[in-house]
Design a protein around this motif. Structure first.
Motif, PDB file in Angstrom:
ATOM      1  N   LEU A   1       0.828  -1.206   0.000  1.00  0.00           N
ATOM      2  CA  LEU A   1       0.000   0.000   0.000  1.00  0.00           C
ATOM      3  C   LEU A   1       0.866   1.261   0.000  1.00  0.00           C
ATOM      4  O   LEU A   1       0.562   2.241  -0.695  1.00  0.00           O
ATOM      5  CB  LEU A   1      -0.920   0.007   1.221  1.00  0.00           C
ATOM      6  N   ARG A   2       1.927   1.211   0.776  1.00  0.00           N
ATOM      7  CA  ARG A   2       2.826   2.366   0.854  1.00  0.00           C
ATOM      8  C   ARG A   2       3.427   2.677  -0.512  1.00  0.00           C
ATOM      9  O   ARG A   2       3.461   3.840  -0.942  1.00  0.00           O
ATOM     10  CB  ARG A   2       3.949   2.069   1.867  1.00  0.00           C
ATOM     11  N   PHE A   3       3.876   1.660  -1.221  1.00  0.00           N
ATOM     12  CA  PHE A   3       4.501   1.879  -2.523  1.00  0.00           C
ATOM     13  C   PHE A   3       3.470   2.157  -3.613  1.00  0.00           C
ATOM     14  O   PHE A   3       3.774   2.833  -4.593  1.00  0.00           O
ATOM     15  CB  PHE A   3       5.375   0.686  -2.893  1.00  0.00           C
TER      16      PHE A   3
ATOM     17  N   GLY B   1       1.027   8.099  -7.559  1.00  0.00           N
ATOM     18  CA  GLY B   1       0.025   9.163  -7.628  1.00  0.00           C
ATOM     19  C   GLY B   1       0.345  10.350  -6.745  1.00  0.00           C
ATOM     20  O   GLY B   1      -0.454  11.286  -6.632  1.00  0.00           O
ATOM     21  N   GLY B   2       1.503  10.313  -6.082  1.00  0.00           N
ATOM     22  CA  GLY B   2       1.883  11.408  -5.201  1.00  0.00           C
ATOM     23  C   GLY B   2       1.071  11.456  -3.925  1.00  0.00           C
ATOM     24  O   GLY B   2       0.990  12.479  -3.258  1.00  0.00           O
ATOM     25  N   ARG B   3       0.421  10.333  -3.588  1.00  0.00           N
ATOM     26  CA  ARG B   3      -0.393  10.300  -2.361  1.00  0.00           C
ATOM     27  C   ARG B   3       0.506  10.132  -1.138  1.00  0.00           C
ATOM     28  O   ARG B   3       1.534   9.474  -1.196  1.00  0.00           O
ATOM     29  CB  ARG B   3      -1.398   9.144  -2.406  1.00  0.00           C
ATOM     30  N   TYR B   4       0.078  10.735  -0.041  1.00  0.00           N
ATOM     31  CA  TYR B   4       0.791  10.540   1.219  1.00  0.00           C
ATOM     32  C   TYR B   4       0.161   9.370   1.953  1.00  0.00           C
ATOM     33  O   TYR B   4      -1.050   9.282   2.091  1.00  0.00           O
ATOM     34  CB  TYR B   4       0.711  11.803   2.078  1.00  0.00           C
ATOM     35  N   PHE B   5       1.003   8.451   2.405  1.00  0.00           N
ATOM     36  CA  PHE B   5       0.496   7.294   3.132  1.00  0.00           C
ATOM     37  C   PHE B   5       1.184   7.245   4.491  1.00  0.00           C
ATOM     38  O   PHE B   5       2.303   6.747   4.643  1.00  0.00           O
ATOM     39  CB  PHE B   5       0.763   6.000   2.353  1.00  0.00           C
ATOM     40  N   GLY B   6       0.495   7.787   5.463  1.00  0.00           N
ATOM     41  CA  GLY B   6       1.031   7.820   6.811  1.00  0.00           C
ATOM     42  C   GLY B   6       0.162   7.036   7.775  1.00  0.00           C
ATOM     43  O   GLY B   6      -0.618   6.168   7.384  1.00  0.00           O
ATOM     44  N   ILE B   7       0.279   7.370   9.047  1.00  0.00           N
ATOM     45  CA  ILE B   7      -0.437   6.638  10.086  1.00  0.00           C
ATOM     46  C   ILE B   7      -1.953   6.776   9.923  1.00  0.00           C
ATOM     47  O   ILE B   7      -2.696   5.798  10.048  1.00  0.00           O
ATOM     48  CB  ILE B   7      -0.001   7.140  11.479  1.00  0.00           C
TER      49      ILE B   7
ATOM     50  N   ASP C   1      -9.531   5.806   0.052  1.00  0.00           N
ATOM     51  CA  ASP C   1      -9.210   5.903  -1.375  1.00  0.00           C
ATOM     52  C   ASP C   1      -8.165   4.877  -1.777  1.00  0.00           C
ATOM     53  O   ASP C   1      -8.261   4.251  -2.833  1.00  0.00           O
ATOM     54  CB  ASP C   1      -8.702   7.315  -1.702  1.00  0.00           C
ATOM     55  N   ILE C   2      -7.155   4.700  -0.943  1.00  0.00           N
ATOM     56  CA  ILE C   2      -6.094   3.745  -1.267  1.00  0.00           C
ATOM     57  C   ILE C   2      -6.631   2.316  -1.252  1.00  0.00           C
ATOM     58  O   ILE C   2      -6.163   1.449  -1.986  1.00  0.00           O
ATOM     59  CB  ILE C   2      -4.897   3.899  -0.293  1.00  0.00           C
ATOM     60  N   SER C   3      -7.649   2.072  -0.424  1.00  0.00           N
ATOM     61  CA  SER C   3      -8.265   0.742  -0.381  1.00  0.00           C
ATOM     62  C   SER C   3      -8.953   0.423  -1.698  1.00  0.00           C
ATOM     63  O   SER C   3      -8.830  -0.694  -2.220  1.00  0.00           O
ATOM     64  CB  SER C   3      -9.274   0.671   0.773  1.00  0.00           C
ATOM     65  N   VAL C   4      -9.673   1.393  -2.256  1.00  0.00           N
ATOM     66  CA  VAL C   4     -10.358   1.189  -3.536  1.00  0.00           C
ATOM     67  C   VAL C   4      -9.344   0.911  -4.641  1.00  0.00           C
ATOM     68  O   VAL C   4      -9.513   0.007  -5.462  1.00  0.00           O
ATOM     69  CB  VAL C   4     -11.226   2.414  -3.884  1.00  0.00           C
TER      70      VAL C   4
END
Length: 261
Positions: A191-193, A198-204, A221-224
């Motif tokens: 998920l992080r990679f 898309g330039g999304r931030y994936f934090g806590i 959104d990342i789940s979809v």
């Protein structure tokens, strides 16, 4: 360049995640007589794909039916899915609850209640055998009523399901649990990679939202996006395995249909 690397690393950790989850599933069924590695792999691929396409984990009903048909035992089919889901959910909850408690500073009630229920089920499993022997002996020696006979029938039914589950986890539960942790750890890295191109931030917070979306507590959104890519990859993999199944069946016509579906 960054996008390409992100997708490559996503694919690597996606494969590791599902490799670990398949290992857990295979560990549950490995002592079932007559099961071939390819058959279990094909079953895992197509049932996981169905789970991604159908909401509320209803694909697990299909998996239970498929395992029942493959093993010839409905009890094994249902028990294998229960055991697989138990260890998968246990690993997930022991990740999300500390995260929420120490980083988000808020614990969602649904995962907390679910963890409590699973803890009670685990204690029930540990205490069932001695309790069953004691109650069974007590009723036989002291009670003769119709209600007592019904209680004995209920206890015998419960013991049958206990034996199904015990046979599936004895000696393998630590390995099954470790496979669950590896699977979730690799999935979170995937998920992080996946969020990088898309330039999304994936934090806590995003991690917490993704995990809670699994329990239907909001939308991520990342789940979809992840489910869409996962469904596409598993569809291709399932089609490859299906083609191989057809080739094997054509070359070996004595293979029973139940081994395939």
């Amino acid at each position: 360049m960054k996008s390409g690397l992100g997708y490559i690393l996503f694919l690597i950790f996606f494969v590791i995640a599902h490799g670990a989850k398949f290992t857990r599933f295979y560990l549950v069924l490995m002592e079932e007589k007559g099961l071939r590695f390819f058959d279990v792999l094909f079953l895992y691929a197509r049932t996981t794909l169905v789970n991604l396409l159908i909401p509320f984990k209803l694909g697990e009903l299909y998996r239970a039916a498929a395992v029942s048909r493959m093993t010839g035992s409905p009890g094994t089919g249902i028990s294998s899915v229960v055991v697989d889901r138990f260890f998968d959910t246990l690993a997930l909850l022991t990740i999300i609850l500390p995260f929420e408690a120490f980083f988000v500073r808020y614990v969602n009630p649904v995962p907390a209640v679910l963890f409590f229920i699973m803890l009670m089920l685990f204690l029930l499993y540990l205490t069932f055998a001695p309790s069953y022997r004691y109650i069974n002996r007590y009723i036989i020696q002291t009670k003769k009523s119709e209600r007592a006979m019904l209680t004995l029938l209920f206890l015998d039914g419960a013991d049958k399901w206990y034996q199904y589950i015990r046979r599936l986890v004895t000696g393998r539960s630590p390995l099954i649990l470790w496979a669950s942790y590896i699977g979730w750890g690799a999935e979170l890295l995937a998920l992080r990679f996946l969020s990088l191109p898309g330039g999304r931030y994936f934090g806590i917070s995003e991690f917490n939202a993704y995990i809670n979306s699994i329990f239907l507590l909001g939308v991520s959104d990342i789940s979809v996006l992840y489910r869409s890519y996962a469904a596409l990859i598993l569809l291709c993999f399932t089609l490859v395995l299906f083609a191989r199944f057809l080739v094997r069946k054509k070359g070996r016509p004595h293979i029973k249909a139940k081994r395939g579906f």
